[in-house]
Design an enzyme around this catalytic site. Sequence first.
Site, PDB file in Angstrom:
ATOM      1  N   ASN A   8       0.868  -1.177   0.000  1.00 29.93           N
ATOM      2  CA  ASN A   8       0.000   0.000   0.000  1.00 29.93           C
ATOM      3  C   ASN A   8       0.907   1.230   0.000  1.00 29.93           C
ATOM      4  O   ASN A   8       1.427   1.614   1.038  1.00 29.93           O
ATOM      5  CB  ASN A   8      -0.901  -0.033   1.247  1.00 29.93           C
ATOM      6  CG  ASN A   8      -1.762   1.216   1.368  1.00 29.93           C
ATOM      7  OD1 ASN A   8      -1.869   1.990   0.422  1.00 29.93           O
ATOM      8  ND2 ASN A   8      -2.374   1.399   2.531  1.00 29.93           N
ATOM      9  N   TRP A   9       1.069   1.812  -1.184  1.00 30.53           N
ATOM     10  CA  TRP A   9       1.996   2.947  -1.310  1.00 30.53           C
ATOM     11  C   TRP A   9       1.449   4.226  -0.680  1.00 30.53           C
ATOM     12  O   TRP A   9       2.160   5.207  -0.555  1.00 30.53           O
ATOM     13  CB  TRP A   9       2.318   3.209  -2.788  1.00 30.53           C
ATOM     14  CG  TRP A   9       3.255   2.227  -3.421  1.00 30.53           C
ATOM     15  CD1 TRP A   9       3.830   1.122  -2.842  1.00 30.53           C
ATOM     16  CD2 TRP A   9       3.757   2.275  -4.769  1.00 30.53           C
ATOM     17  NE1 TRP A   9       4.639   0.480  -3.747  1.00 30.53           N
ATOM     18  CE2 TRP A   9       4.617   1.169  -4.936  1.00 30.53           C
ATOM     19  CE3 TRP A   9       3.555   3.130  -5.849  1.00 30.53           C
ATOM     20  CZ2 TRP A   9       5.266   0.909  -6.144  1.00 30.53           C
ATOM     21  CZ3 TRP A   9       4.200   2.878  -7.055  1.00 30.53           C
ATOM     22  CH2 TRP A   9       5.050   1.770  -7.192  1.00 30.53           C
ATOM     23  N   LYS A  10       0.143   4.232  -0.380  1.00 32.68           N
ATOM     24  CA  LYS A  10      -0.511   5.452   0.135  1.00 32.68           C
ATOM     25  C   LYS A  10      -0.236   6.613  -0.844  1.00 32.68           C
ATOM     26  O   LYS A  10      -0.176   6.365  -2.046  1.00 32.68           O
ATOM     27  CB  LYS A  10      -0.046   5.736   1.561  1.00 32.68           C
ATOM     28  CG  LYS A  10      -0.224   4.499   2.452  1.00 32.68           C
ATOM     29  CD  LYS A  10      -0.100   4.742   3.913  1.00 32.68           C
ATOM     30  CE  LYS A  10      -0.291   3.418   4.646  1.00 32.68           C
ATOM     31  NZ  LYS A  10      -0.328   3.564   6.086  1.00 32.68           N
ATOM     32  N   HIS A  88      -9.791   1.421   4.624  1.00 27.94           N
ATOM     33  CA  HIS A  88      -8.530   1.613   5.347  1.00 27.94           C
ATOM     34  C   HIS A  88      -8.746   2.627   6.475  1.00 27.94           C
ATOM     35  O   HIS A  88      -9.524   3.572   6.324  1.00 27.94           O
ATOM     36  CB  HIS A  88      -7.451   2.114   4.378  1.00 27.94           C
ATOM     37  CG  HIS A  88      -6.095   2.107   4.987  1.00 27.94           C
ATOM     38  ND1 HIS A  88      -5.658   3.102   5.825  1.00 27.94           N
ATOM     39  CD2 HIS A  88      -5.088   1.196   4.926  1.00 27.94           C
ATOM     40  CE1 HIS A  88      -4.437   2.817   6.246  1.00 27.94           C
ATOM     41  NE2 HIS A  88      -4.066   1.656   5.704  1.00 27.94           N
ATOM     42  N   GLU A  90      -7.099   5.043   7.462  1.00 29.43           N
ATOM     43  CA  GLU A  90      -6.852   6.452   7.094  1.00 29.43           C
ATOM     44  C   GLU A  90      -8.049   7.035   6.345  1.00 29.43           C
ATOM     45  O   GLU A  90      -8.347   8.218   6.478  1.00 29.43           O
ATOM     46  CB  GLU A  90      -5.553   6.559   6.269  1.00 29.43           C
ATOM     47  CG  GLU A  90      -4.329   6.378   7.154  1.00 29.43           C
ATOM     48  CD  GLU A  90      -3.127   5.758   6.474  1.00 29.43           C
ATOM     49  OE1 GLU A  90      -3.053   5.744   5.232  1.00 29.43           O
ATOM     50  OE2 GLU A  90      -2.235   5.267   7.212  1.00 29.43           O
ATOM     51  N   GLU A 156      -5.926  -4.766  10.729  1.00 25.66           N
ATOM     52  CA  GLU A 156      -4.922  -3.714  10.916  1.00 25.66           C
ATOM     53  C   GLU A 156      -5.263  -2.921  12.176  1.00 25.66           C
ATOM     54  O   GLU A 156      -6.057  -1.967  12.113  1.00 25.66           O
ATOM     55  CB  GLU A 156      -4.917  -2.758   9.719  1.00 25.66           C
ATOM     56  CG  GLU A 156      -4.451  -3.386   8.433  1.00 25.66           C
ATOM     57  CD  GLU A 156      -3.823  -2.338   7.511  1.00 25.66           C
ATOM     58  OE1 GLU A 156      -2.657  -2.517   7.157  1.00 25.66           O
ATOM     59  OE2 GLU A 156      -4.494  -1.361   7.166  1.00 25.66           O
ATOM     60  N   GLY A 162       1.938   2.430  10.917  1.00 26.79           N
ATOM     61  CA  GLY A 162       2.916   3.509  10.771  1.00 26.79           C
ATOM     62  C   GLY A 162       3.576   3.945  12.066  1.00 26.79           C
ATOM     63  O   GLY A 162       4.203   5.001  12.127  1.00 26.79           O
ATOM     64  N   SER A 202       2.866  -1.857  10.660  1.00 29.18           N
ATOM     65  CA  SER A 202       4.312  -1.850  10.944  1.00 29.18           C
ATOM     66  C   SER A 202       5.011  -3.158  10.587  1.00 29.18           C
ATOM     67  O   SER A 202       5.900  -3.610  11.303  1.00 29.18           O
ATOM     68  CB  SER A 202       4.569  -1.483  12.411  1.00 29.18           C
ATOM     69  OG  SER A 202       4.163  -0.150  12.657  1.00 29.18           O
ATOM     70  N   GLY A 223       2.593  -0.996   4.435  1.00 25.72           N
ATOM     71  CA  GLY A 223       2.587   0.419   4.070  1.00 25.72           C
ATOM     72  C   GLY A 223       4.000   0.932   3.893  1.00 25.72           C
ATOM     73  O   GLY A 223       4.638   0.712   2.856  1.00 25.72           O
ATOM     74  N   GLY A 224       4.520   1.606   4.918  1.00 24.56           N
ATOM     75  CA  GLY A 224       5.832   2.272   4.850  1.00 24.56           C
ATOM     76  C   GLY A 224       6.937   1.416   4.250  1.00 24.56           C
ATOM     77  O   GLY A 224       7.698   1.887   3.394  1.00 24.56           O
TER      78      GLY A 224
HETATM   79  P1  PGA Z   1       2.399   0.493   7.783  1.00 26.32           P
HETATM   80  O1  PGA Z   1       0.959   0.682   7.095  1.00 26.32           O
HETATM   81  O2  PGA Z   1       2.980  -0.779   7.227  1.00 26.32           O
HETATM   82  O3  PGA Z   1       3.186   1.712   7.384  1.00 26.32           O
HETATM   83  O4  PGA Z   1       2.169   0.397   9.246  1.00 26.32           O
HETATM   84  C1  PGA Z   1       0.108  -0.393   6.890  1.00 26.32           C
HETATM   85  C2  PGA Z   1      -1.170   0.085   6.241  1.00 26.32           C
HETATM   86  O5  PGA Z   1      -1.588   1.219   6.526  1.00 26.32           O
HETATM   87  O6  PGA Z   1      -1.794  -0.627   5.451  1.00 26.32           O
END
Ligand code: PGA
Length: 241
Positions: A8-10, A88, A90, A156, A162, A202, A223-224
Site C-alpha cells: 500500500n503505497w498510500k 482503510h 486512514e 490492521e 505507521g 508496521s 505500508g511504509g
Molecule cells: P504500515 O501501514 O505498514 O506503514 O504500518 C500499513 C497500512 O496502513 O496498510
Amino acid sequence: MKNLIVANWKMNPASQEEAKELFNEVKKGVKDIKAEVVVCPPFVYVSQLEGITLGAQDVFHKEKGAFTGEVSPHMLKDLGVEYVIIGHSERRKYFSENDELINKKMAAVLEAGLKPIFCVGEAEGEDKSTVLEKQITQGLKGLAAGEFNHITVAYEPVWAIGTGKNCSPDETMQALLLIRKIVTNLYSRETAEKIRIIYGGSVKAENASVYVQEAGAQGLLVGGASLVASEFVEIVKSAGM
Ligand code: PGA
C-alpha cells in the site's frame, strides 16, 4: 490458497519516475515468488505500471455520473486493476468513511468483478471484539456468500499502523481467529473458510515471517516498508511461502 502480500503505497512516491523505478525494482525482485504480490499505487500511476498484479487504494461505489473527484469500480477494472483496498483506517479517519459507505463499496467492487481487501481493526483504547464485530457485521452486510472467495479481510490494529508498535504474534493470532468466528456466526463455517485473512501494521522484513508462520496470517498489508523495494522484496520472500 496462496499468501497475499500487498504493497500500500498510500500517497507516495512524489513523481511518475520514482513510481516506475520502485515498481520495476519490486517486479525484478519478486519474479520467482510463489505468493501473490499486489501493488496498490495512487490512482494516477495505475495505467503506467504493469507486470505485477495491481490494486487500488480506494474506489467510489457508483458506476458513473456527477461525483467530482471519484473513480468507479468499472474504471479500475478497465485499467486491469484486480484488487481494491476498502475501509482503510486512514480513509475512515481523514475522509469520514463509515461502515455504511464501506459496505456499499464492498458490494460495488464485487459486482464489478474486483477483489476487495477489507480493512478492519481497533484504535488505541478501543475494545477489539466490539470494534471488529461492528465493522465486519456492517461491512459485509448483504453480500452474497458465493462471493466470499474473492474477499480478503485485513486485520490492521490502528495503533500499529505507521507507528513501529507491532502487534504481538499471539494477539494477532487471537484477532485473526476472532474475525473468522465473527464471519462464521454471521454466515457459516464453510463461508468463513473461503475468505483470506491477512495482517497489516508496521510490517518489516524482520517481523514479516512471524505473522505468517506463527500468527497464521494468510498474507500481509505493508505500508511504509513497501516504499523501499529491497525491504518489500525481503518481506515477500520471508512471508511468501
Ligand atoms: P504500515 O501501514 O505498514 O506503514 O504500518 C500499513 C497500512 O496502513 O496498510
